[in-house]
Design a protein around this motif. Structure first.
Motif, PDB file in Angstrom:
ATOM      1  N   GLN A 228      41.896  38.281  44.019  1.00  0.00           N
ATOM      2  CA  GLN A 228      42.829  38.619  44.432  1.00  0.00           C
ATOM      3  C   GLN A 228      43.452  37.022  44.456  1.00  0.00           C
ATOM      4  OE1 GLN A 228      44.223  40.786  45.966  1.00  0.00           O
ATOM      5  NE2 GLN A 228      42.776  43.064  46.252  1.00  0.00           N
ATOM      6  N   LEU A 229      42.914  36.356  44.733  1.00  0.00           N
ATOM      7  CA  LEU A 229      44.178  34.745  44.604  1.00  0.00           C
ATOM      8  C   LEU A 229      44.713  34.596  43.105  1.00  0.00           C
ATOM      9  CD1 LEU A 229      44.735  32.200  45.375  1.00  0.00           C
ATOM     10  CD2 LEU A 229      42.959  31.167  44.918  1.00  0.00           C
ATOM     11  N   GLY A 230      43.975  34.931  42.342  1.00  0.00           N
ATOM     12  CA  GLY A 230      44.270  34.781  41.022  1.00  0.00           C
ATOM     13  C   GLY A 230      45.449  35.905  40.702  1.00  0.00           C
ATOM     14  N   PHE A 231      45.522  36.859  41.636  1.00  0.00           N
ATOM     15  CA  PHE A 231      46.651  37.856  41.372  1.00  0.00           C
ATOM     16  C   PHE A 231      47.969  37.097  41.615  1.00  0.00           C
ATOM     17  CE2 PHE A 231      44.869  42.131  39.950  1.00  0.00           C
ATOM     18  CZ  PHE A 231      43.874  41.445  38.642  1.00  0.00           C
ATOM     19  N   ALA A 232      47.591  36.465  43.271  1.00  0.00           N
ATOM     20  CA  ALA A 232      48.541  35.755  43.548  1.00  0.00           C
ATOM     21  C   ALA A 232      49.580  34.791  43.110  1.00  0.00           C
ATOM     22  CB  ALA A 232      48.090  35.480  45.713  1.00  0.00           C
TER      23      ALA A 232
END
Lengths: 368, 368, 368
Positions: B53-57
């Motif tokens: 999720q952080l990478g996508f954000a």
């Protein structure tokens, strides 16, 4: 407004765990402290219980009943409330709740209406729930053998009551042995406690004794679970720690009250044991705009015949009303989503609403 | 875009718990490991911190600031990032966060900017947060009586600091006795620890001593709570286990940081104690597209005057920015739902946004 | 229907943890009890497993496959189901699941199909998962040294198997020492257990021994986590208590199964350890209309390359199908929200769907 929401607006409720409401007027400090459940001290000067989900819910939903616009300012709300006599507030909010029956915990009633007064006030039947720890404290003060005194008091006080209630969560919590103690252990513990004054029961042996006496009555046994004031160690009020007790609880209905933030654990237990039930009282009020999300989680693992409604209102009659108000709209929103997604049928939603609103409570408490 | 979202896009933030950011360039391994909080080892070859999720954000929200389209590929993002000098990245992302004040934990600063550098970089005021365990480790190395050395160091280092911070969660956790130890116990424990080398404090007596010294300062005391790296036993970092400590913590503000997955327990404590506050820093970043759901739960039991904003950014300046970015949009979405449902008024939503963005922090930390 | 939903409807699944299904007909009691996971006793007369989220999901999603309208009445559903031979039901529902591979836990198989039968029935490859506690119970019954017998049995039984499985959650739980015991401890414990009959392993030393032998195999080791029947103490089945074990688990993949209500804790562990994975099998079925909300939480802290699909179906073949049905629609809804909010790109959503549906399982179990 959908047909489902219309149904939920009108469905009669059985409030299966509630307390008395105020009949005498008080100051704003009393009111604001009553909107904060967890804090046992006066609120700090820089805080206001109006600036919480519950405070916002009071302003959103109770204002119109006092002739104010939705979301009236806190000061305006407080002023307007002061213009109405407390018994009139009680009548107003209690009747607006739309409850046919109120099951009243009389174990803690400082400053609130007693059963007789509530009968007069409440637009509905009033039934008593007897608190086990109060019975124990009376037994400590009675002459003679403690166990006999407890039995006699419990039998007498529950003759016309519909249930018992335990606040074990506040008296040491659920972790540890909860088996039925031997008569010798009980006698010893009672002597020790009476010698120490016999007030505010925290002796584990006598708490266990009370629970097992309640099981024998076969009337539903209510437990405070989870969220409450800070005298309760939240960690030890997790219902998973009741597992061993539930394994020996037989057919006596065990009602897990409030449950936040352990509503998923409570739902699991309601699936695991034929005699375990749950509700979301108290928490729904304090969650306000977030109560729908909590109601959703109550509808996870628990079978639909094992979920009940309560407000746990105590003090300001706004709470007796808001519990119903938020439950009605939260349930309507949540179940409409299930229906709209094609996961539930509309008739099923209506049927589940009726079960939780009153059907399950009527069956379990054997109300007529 | 609604008026509420517009307000949230522009509201100045006080980031009340943050660390330094990188000023020197590094390789992709450094970057990817910095996007995984919990793992203390190099990521496996089959994994990528971009696939979280952080990478996508990062790809969704940081790409446009680097002139890339939203959701740029990981390789493209990494390449483009490498074309910008690390201090320029820092300036870019820090200023985009829209923070007026940064409260910087200087207790762990390997490879990241120090206070002076941050003052230069950051578009805003920089304040220091002093880590208690670092003070203890300096006191162990100082000559003479440990307690006196600790007191002297703490007093000196916090003179211009706004708060202290404890990583007790990483040094044994919250379970067990957290009372103030006696001077004799402290002296004994200090001797034992110094004899063993006096590094990496895990001695319980000295940890307790540090906490109670921090309480006396009256400046806010921050606690790492919940989610962190795997050196921390998540179970013992549940804030419910701080109950006894909080009961004796008096008026000193206690700030519960991060809180995932115990944000509901932390909210309960913020309601239960006048001096307890919480935030959702670190977790919001790692939850990315799911951060709105987390922000909703932060807005449950905690009074609105007890909730703060932080990013907990450390290392890549993307994190200092993303915390703000995700908080702004998550808060707007969540509060707009409350308003649209008729549960909150629009002015209330704006007011609560301001309290959490900066109002509460300004009051508690006494910032001017 | 969006392109993302279309993709999810068609994506082939690897069901990485499942059991056999019924091949012989039974009565309604058997069926309803199979829809209640947690209760180990016959359901009470006043209850019905059809009045649960799972029951509603069966009526919503399985009815059409039997030629009935969605939400067919429970009685109608039960009657119609009885008109179809159990093996035909199995073929119908298993093929509708759209799975290319089934990893079958053969450790508990009372009344359900064995591997050979499943190969015939299932529209896909069947692989075996060997239960460690079953191996231990066979080793207890074997002649000679326990450890050697265990090693020999494990080696033989896992030669063609893809994984091992532990039900430690049901045999004392995760709390406490889980280190590798010494040979002398193992020998002693084995003698003690064999002397006591050598059935139903609960000896901690031998449970630990089995786990560490499984680690040496390097094949994935599956753990029952969280929600199950009430023989399991939910509290001790929280995966946070596996921390010390995970710290020494090396590179052997550890698969956390089911995880409800600890899916957030499990996700944290999947981020913290390169070799930890999770799924939401069993729970997704029992959550029915609420399974989307659970799937959302599975997509929080866990890296996307660490999440798998399973149904954990056992008994009625409806469960093998429903797991897939609910996962497909829940994932589509959740990821479409991420895409619509601009947080994820559409290609990323498709890629993550493929990873969870089969990509991760194919990699970890080394399926061809």
């Amino acid at each position: 407004m959908t047909a489902l929401r219309e149904h939920l607006e009108a469905v009669p409720l059985i409030d299966h765990h509630v307390h008395g409401c105020w009949l005498t007027s008080g100051d704003r400090t009393r009111f604001e402290n009553a909107l904060n459940e967890a804090n046992t001290e006066p609120l700090a000067a820089y805080d206001s219980a109006f600036d919480t989900q519950l405070g916002f819910a009071v302003r959103a939903h109770c204002s119109p009943l006092l002739g104010l616009p939705r979301h009236a300012d806190a000061d305006v709300y407080w002023r307007r409330r002061g213009e109405v006599a407390e018994p009139d507030l009680a009548r107003l909010f209690l009747s607006a709740a739309g409850a046919s029956d109120w099951l009243v915990d009389t174990g803690f009633a400082d400053g609130v209406s007693d059963l007789g007064e509530m009968s007069t006030l409440m637009a509905g039947e009033v039934h008593e729930v007897v608190r086990l720890e109060s019975v124990a404290e009376q037994a400590a003060a009675a002459p003679g053998d403690y166990a006999s005194a407890f039995d006699e008091l419990l039998s007498r006080q529950t003759r016309d009551a519909v249930a018992t209630k335990s606040i074990l969560a506040y008296r040491g919590g659920f972790i540890g042995d909860l088996s039925d103690p031997s008569p010798a252990e009980v006698a010893q513990a009672a002597t020790r406690w009476r010698d120490a004054g016999g007030v505010h029961l925290t002796d584990r042996v006598l708490l266990r004794f009370g629970l097992h006496r309640a099981l024998r009555l076969s009337k539903p046994l209510q437990f405070h679970v989870g969220f409450g004031d800070r005298d309760c160690d939240l960690h030890t009020a997790n219902p998973v720690h009741l597992l061993d007790f539930l394994r020996v609880s037989g057919d006596t209905p065990v009602m897990l009250l409030h449950c936040y933030p352990y509503e998923r654990e409570a739902g699991y237990l309601a699936q695991a044991f034929n005699n375990v039930y749950l509700d979301g009282g108290l928490a729904i009020n304090h969650l306000g705009a977030r109560s729908g999300a909590f109601i959703e989680r109550l509808l996870e693992m628990a079978p639909f015949r094992k979920i009940l409604y309560s407000s746990d209102g105590f003090g300001p009659a706004e709470l007796h009303y808001l519990g119903a108000r938020l439950w009605r709209s939260g349930m309507a929103t949540v179940m409409q989503q299930f229906v709209d997604a094609g996961e539930w049928s509309h008739p099923d939603a209506v049927r589940v609403a009726d079960l939780i609103a009153h059907g399950n409570a009527r069956r379990v408490y054997e109300l007529t």
